[in-house]
Design an enzyme around this catalytic site. Sequence first.
Site, PDB file in Angstrom:
ATOM      1  N   ASP A  13       0.920  -1.147   0.002  1.00  0.00           N
ATOM      2  CA  ASP A  13      -0.389   0.044   0.077  1.00  0.00           C
ATOM      3  C   ASP A  13       0.666   1.341   0.386  1.00  0.00           C
ATOM      4  OD1 ASP A  13      -2.259   1.192   0.392  1.00  0.00           O
ATOM      5  OD2 ASP A  13      -2.084   1.020   1.882  1.00  0.00           O
ATOM      6  N   HIS A 206      -5.826   6.806   7.935  1.00  0.00           N
ATOM      7  CA  HIS A 206      -4.756   7.796   7.286  1.00  0.00           C
ATOM      8  C   HIS A 206      -3.912   8.886   7.885  1.00  0.00           C
ATOM      9  CE1 HIS A 206      -4.337   6.049   2.892  1.00  0.00           C
ATOM     10  NE2 HIS A 206      -4.426   5.188   3.880  1.00  0.00           N
ATOM     11  N   CYS A 237      -3.053   8.201  -0.372  1.00  0.00           N
ATOM     12  CA  CYS A 237      -4.125   7.553  -1.243  1.00  0.00           C
ATOM     13  C   CYS A 237      -4.016   8.045  -2.950  1.00  0.00           C
ATOM     14  CB  CYS A 237      -5.727   8.108  -0.773  1.00  0.00           C
ATOM     15  SG  CYS A 237      -7.231   7.711  -2.153  1.00  0.00           S
TER      16      CYS A 237
END
Length: 293
Positions: A13, A206, A237
Amino acid sequence: MQHVKIVEVGPRDGLQNEKQQLSVDEKLALIAELAAAGLTHIEAGAFVSPKWVPQMADSADVLAGLDLSGPIHYPVLVPNEKGLDAALVAGVREIAVFGAASESFSQKNINCSIAESLARFEPVIRRARDAGVAVRGYVSCVVACPYEGPIAPAAVASVAQALAEMGCYEISLGDTIGVGTPRQVLAMLEAVAHKVPITQLAGHYHDTYGMAIANICASLEFGLRTFDASVAGLGGCPYAQGASGNVASEDVVYLLHGLGYETGVDLDKLVACAHRIAARLNRAPSRVAKAHH
């Protein structure tokens, strides 16, 4: 001493949202350092379209360099049956599927509705489990969406429940754009915990607004004992305005140890790893990495 599990998402990620690409050897060195620091769940790659996520194109080569039969879990992200085929050939023991609680985000991110995405995951999860492969589910936009704004907790609960019923052993709840505050996160967790046992839930927060640590504290009080984090706070993101990325693993470990939880992670080794990867990617180190020398 209560144990809290950290799922290290940096090598997948994190790296998939970094502009610079690491070589297979560099990725393997990073994963080895994370394992040496005591992390036991390390996302190692993703079998996704190299056109959309070029940083993950070498995931099969990375997995070939890992001991997949050892004590460390190396889950990989799998979006569909084609991805599952590649993951099974690579010999994985755990995969993750990635849904969203927002219709707009689902359309923009994976080009289908929430219902279609869940229908797509059903054969993937079934086939994986039949092959003895564990499946983790991700739900993104659990607090808010970059296109729709706030997301109703009931919408998150419904997607989490669907994934759990299909056979996901754990559901990771992602505040993808990092706007959540403890109050919003607790409202969401309360709704989800009515549908899925809290022991099956993980927090993935986040740090866009600097709220990730506060949200982890609130979630710990609520009863969560699993959190996703990314070494040096790698990633972010790509769809979120100013999203600074995942909460840094070393910040989370420092917090947990300070609260008296046990993680099995050596903070000094993790901080050294964070400094090395931050320097390699020309990033500023996290707060804890800066302070803890």
